[in-house]
Design an enzyme around this catalytic site. Structure first.
Site, mmCIF file in Angstrom:
data_model
loop_
_atom_site.group_PDB
_atom_site.id
_atom_site.type_symbol
_atom_site.label_atom_id
_atom_site.label_comp_id
_atom_site.label_asym_id
_atom_site.label_seq_id
_atom_site.Cartn_x
_atom_site.Cartn_y
_atom_site.Cartn_z
ATOM 1 N N TRP A 148 36.841 70.712 40.494
ATOM 2 C CA TRP A 148 37.515 69.680 41.291
ATOM 3 C C TRP A 148 37.296 68.273 40.757
ATOM 4 O O TRP A 148 37.977 67.346 41.168
ATOM 5 C CB TRP A 148 37.052 69.741 42.756
ATOM 6 C CG TRP A 148 35.557 69.796 42.938
ATOM 7 C CD1 TRP A 148 34.811 70.918 43.204
ATOM 8 C CD2 TRP A 148 34.616 68.712 42.855
ATOM 9 N NE1 TRP A 148 33.476 70.597 43.274
ATOM 10 C CE2 TRP A 148 33.329 69.254 43.072
ATOM 11 C CE3 TRP A 148 34.732 67.334 42.615
ATOM 12 C CZ2 TRP A 148 32.171 68.465 43.058
ATOM 13 C CZ3 TRP A 148 33.581 66.557 42.594
ATOM 14 C CH2 TRP A 148 32.326 67.124 42.821
ATOM 15 N N ARG A 157 42.831 70.479 29.231
ATOM 16 C CA ARG A 157 41.935 70.694 28.091
ATOM 17 C C ARG A 157 41.893 72.171 27.693
ATOM 18 O O ARG A 157 41.592 72.516 26.554
ATOM 19 C CB ARG A 157 40.530 70.184 28.436
ATOM 20 C CG ARG A 157 39.610 70.178 27.261
ATOM 21 C CD ARG A 157 38.489 69.188 27.412
ATOM 22 N NE ARG A 157 37.470 69.674 28.311
ATOM 23 C CZ ARG A 157 36.443 68.927 28.723
ATOM 24 N NH1 ARG A 157 36.340 67.678 28.358
ATOM 25 N NH2 ARG A 157 35.545 69.426 29.506
ATOM 26 N N LYS A 172 43.109 79.473 38.204
ATOM 27 C CA LYS A 172 42.621 79.327 39.579
ATOM 28 C C LYS A 172 42.109 77.900 39.698
ATOM 29 O O LYS A 172 41.025 77.574 39.221
ATOM 30 C CB LYS A 172 41.494 80.307 39.903
ATOM 31 C CG LYS A 172 41.097 80.239 41.377
ATOM 32 C CD LYS A 172 39.851 81.030 41.685
ATOM 33 C CE LYS A 172 38.589 80.244 41.507
ATOM 34 N NZ LYS A 172 38.494 78.971 42.276
ATOM 35 N N GLU A 248 32.166 75.864 30.033
ATOM 36 C CA GLU A 248 31.708 74.467 30.064
ATOM 37 C C GLU A 248 30.907 74.326 31.346
ATOM 38 O O GLU A 248 31.477 74.257 32.433
ATOM 39 C CB GLU A 248 32.903 73.511 30.083
ATOM 40 C CG GLU A 248 33.762 73.545 28.840
ATOM 41 C CD GLU A 248 33.017 73.186 27.577
ATOM 42 O OE1 GLU A 248 31.934 72.581 27.665
ATOM 43 O OE2 GLU A 248 33.506 73.545 26.501
ATOM 44 N N ARG A 276 31.247 56.683 35.700
ATOM 45 C CA ARG A 276 32.612 57.109 35.400
ATOM 46 C C ARG A 276 33.061 58.158 36.416
ATOM 47 O O ARG A 276 32.311 59.057 36.739
ATOM 48 C CB ARG A 276 32.492 57.739 34.021
ATOM 49 C CG ARG A 276 33.456 57.732 33.111
ATOM 50 C CD ARG A 276 33.092 58.337 31.771
ATOM 51 N NE ARG A 276 34.261 59.112 31.387
ATOM 52 C CZ ARG A 276 34.256 60.408 31.211
ATOM 53 N NH1 ARG A 276 33.149 61.095 31.315
ATOM 54 N NH2 ARG A 276 35.369 61.026 30.905
ATOM 55 N N CYS A 282 30.104 66.076 34.539
ATOM 56 C CA CYS A 282 28.967 66.871 34.067
ATOM 57 C C CYS A 282 28.294 66.215 32.865
ATOM 58 O O CYS A 282 27.182 66.584 32.504
ATOM 59 C CB CYS A 282 29.365 68.310 33.784
ATOM 60 S SG CYS A 282 30.728 68.422 32.672
ATOM 61 N N GLU A 379 21.175 68.492 38.286
ATOM 62 C CA GLU A 379 22.313 67.587 38.133
ATOM 63 C C GLU A 379 22.526 66.846 39.458
ATOM 64 O O GLU A 379 22.677 67.490 40.498
ATOM 65 C CB GLU A 379 23.524 68.461 37.817
ATOM 66 C CG GLU A 379 24.575 67.806 37.015
ATOM 67 C CD GLU A 379 25.646 68.818 36.561
ATOM 68 O OE1 GLU A 379 25.677 69.971 37.042
ATOM 69 O OE2 GLU A 379 26.457 68.414 35.719
ATOM 70 N N SER A 439 33.843 61.462 25.587
ATOM 71 C CA SER A 439 34.935 62.422 25.745
ATOM 72 C C SER A 439 36.157 61.967 24.955
ATOM 73 O O SER A 439 36.562 60.814 25.041
ATOM 74 C CB SER A 439 35.308 62.536 27.222
ATOM 75 O OG SER A 439 34.167 62.906 27.939
HETATM 76 C C1 SIN Z 1 33.339 67.119 33.077
HETATM 77 O O1 SIN Z 1 32.675 66.425 33.808
HETATM 78 O O2 SIN Z 1 33.420 68.340 33.223
HETATM 79 C C2 SIN Z 1 34.154 66.545 31.952
HETATM 80 C C3 SIN Z 1 33.876 65.164 31.630
HETATM 81 C C4 SIN Z 1 34.762 64.658 30.529
HETATM 82 O O3 SIN Z 1 35.636 65.336 30.005
HETATM 83 O O4 SIN Z 1 34.564 63.535 30.164
#
Ligand code: SIN
Length: 475
Positions: A148, A157, A172, A248, A276, A282, A379, A439
């Protein structure tokens, strides 16, 4: 607004007519509902993808590339509308949402360029008896489970390289934010993606949905972005059918500030790395290691920068941090902050949830955090920056690497050689050296250790969605 599931080019309700309520995280109120897919719908979607994939794989690479380029342009043409959808269902500020659409669209442009460059090779067998011809055909049907936090970009991506290589996909999307996914799929169809090549089936019953989709004989691969905990569970299920996987997963990024760093630049980078997309990435900096000589200055300047963050509804002017996704997120952030303070950290800024409707947390900086504090083990996924002072470089590297995660890391120093040496010692798939963001569709995104398997983006990304076939040729 698309609020049904998409199977084989047709929009329809789920088999049992159920609907998923979508909440606005800025108010906690229901915005709308979308059709919920059942396990039977997941099976039907794989059937449709299987039928469509064979023809799509036969389309010439140049023609596939042109469809992908049209997808890039179409998404950009609808940037404002899509950004509005993201902000409604995810909550992030509208400028971040528009930035996400540019980023999301770029995966189509990049992969339209890669589609015509899926190279094989030809070699000679050492015995001289034959030639070794290697080619990379598509895998077939790929099941994608997306998160989300980037309702558009984490889909594109995966979808763009998968389509570039000649696969068909069943997605999904997250039950918290499926509206963007549905509209993106609609736009891809309008841009020329044939019926059945992209199927989207939201659901509330992820486990049964996933089991049905992956039990189907046509499914050959699963691509997942989400937490390590869920990733482990999906890997176990994929093992039964020996499916190829791309994962990922979670991060726990260290952000290292050496005493020779440009502290203002480090603070600027820290704000990007931490905040950001409302601090829900992540790759977010999770642990700030500041060398003792500059720890107080860095903490003070970071707190001053965090104090300028305007928290509020993503649609409102000037807001730079939106709500967290739900009440559970606020609870989890709060309990990590409490545990850090109980462990001796002091609060330099913030430190509490914000009262009122919606799910908001104060931008927070914690000083003098111990490297072993509970907040460094998990995290945070929220606007909290724990600063850990260090003196010994080797010990700091050991502490930075003392995690099962290995997605991202950041290093700030004016000494490039030291920066590169440190980057090489950090166990992370991606390192920002004097940069707070890394990224890029042209770069390989992915983690070491339990942060994932495989890479997305770059030239590597497309080969994740290819098989390798070797033909021994009598010459
Ligand atoms: C992510 O948080 O899964 C992706 C972050 C990003 O593509 O910069």
């Amino acid at each position: 607004m698309q609020d049904q599931i998409l199977i084989g080019g047709e929009w329809r309700d789920g088999a049992d007519g159920a609907r998923i309520p979508i909440l606005d995280p800025a108010t906690g109120e229901e915005i709308t509902t979308v059709a919920a897919g059942t396990p039977d719908d997941a099976t039907a979607a794989v059937d449709a993808a299987d039928r469509a994939q064979r023809d799509w794989a036969r389309v010439a690479p140049r023609e596939r590339a042109e469809v992908l380029r049209a997808c890039w342009q179409t998404l950009l043409d609808h940037r404002d509308e899509l950004a509005g959808l993201i902000t409604r269902e995810h909550g992030k500020p509208i400028a971040d949402a528009a930035g996400e659409i540019t980023y999301a669209a770029e995966f189509f442009r990049w992969n339209s360029e890669e589609a015509v460059r899926i190279h094989g090779s030809i070699g000679i067998a050492p015995s001289g008896a034959n030639r070794i011809l290697v080619r990379h055909p598509p895998i077939g049907v790929v099941v994608m489970v997306t998160p989300w936090n980037f309702p558009a970009a984490m889909i594109t991506r995966k979808v763009a390289p998968a389509l570039a290589a000649g696969n068909a996909v069943v997605i999904k999307p997250p039950k918290e934010a499926p509206l963007t996914a549905l509209r993106v799929a609609d736009l891809l169809q309008r841009a020329g993606v044939p019926d059945g090549v992209v199927n989207v089936v939201p659901t509330q019953d992820s486990g049964s949905w996933f089991d049905a989709a992956t039990a189907h004989r046509a499914t050959r691969m699963v691509s997942f972005t989400g937490s390590t905990e869920v990733g482990r569970m999906l890997l176990r299920r994929c093992a039964d059918r020996v499916l190829k996987v791309a994962m990922e997963l979670g991060g726990n990024a260290p952000f290292v500030v050496f005493d020779d760093a440009d502290i203002d630049a480090a603070v600027e980078g820290a704000m990007v790395a931490k905040m950001r997309h409302s601090a829900e990435t992540c790759t977010a900096a999770n642990r700030f290691f500041a060398e003792a000589a500059v720890a107080a200055e860095f903490t003070e300047k970071l707190a001053a920068a965090m104090a300028t963050v305007k928290v509020g509804r993503g649609v409102d002017d000037g807001v730079t941090c939106g709500p967290m996704i739900n009440a559970a997120a606020i609870e989890s952030i709060g309990s990590l902050v409490t545990a850090a303070v109980d462990d001796g950290a002091s609060v330099a800024l913030g430190g509490a949830p914000i009262d009122g409707p919606g799910f908001f947390y104060e931008p927070t900086v914690l000083a003098d955090v111990r490297a072993s504090s509970p907040i460094t083990r998990q995290e945070i996924f929220g606007p909290v920056a724990p600063v850990i002072p260090f003196t010994d470089h080797d010990e700091m590297i050991d502490q930075a690497n003392d995690t099962e995660m290995g997605l991202a890391a950041y290093v700030y120093t004016r000494d490039l050689a030291k920066g590169l040496r440190t980057a090489e010692r950090l166990e992370a798939g991606m390192v920002g050296l004097n940069r707070g963001a890394m990224s890029d569709p042209a770069a390989p995104f992915g983690g070491m250790k339990q942060s994932g398997l495989g890479r997305e983006g770059a030239s590597e990304g497309i080969y994740e969605f290819c098989e390798t076939q070797y033909i021994a040729v009598g010459w």
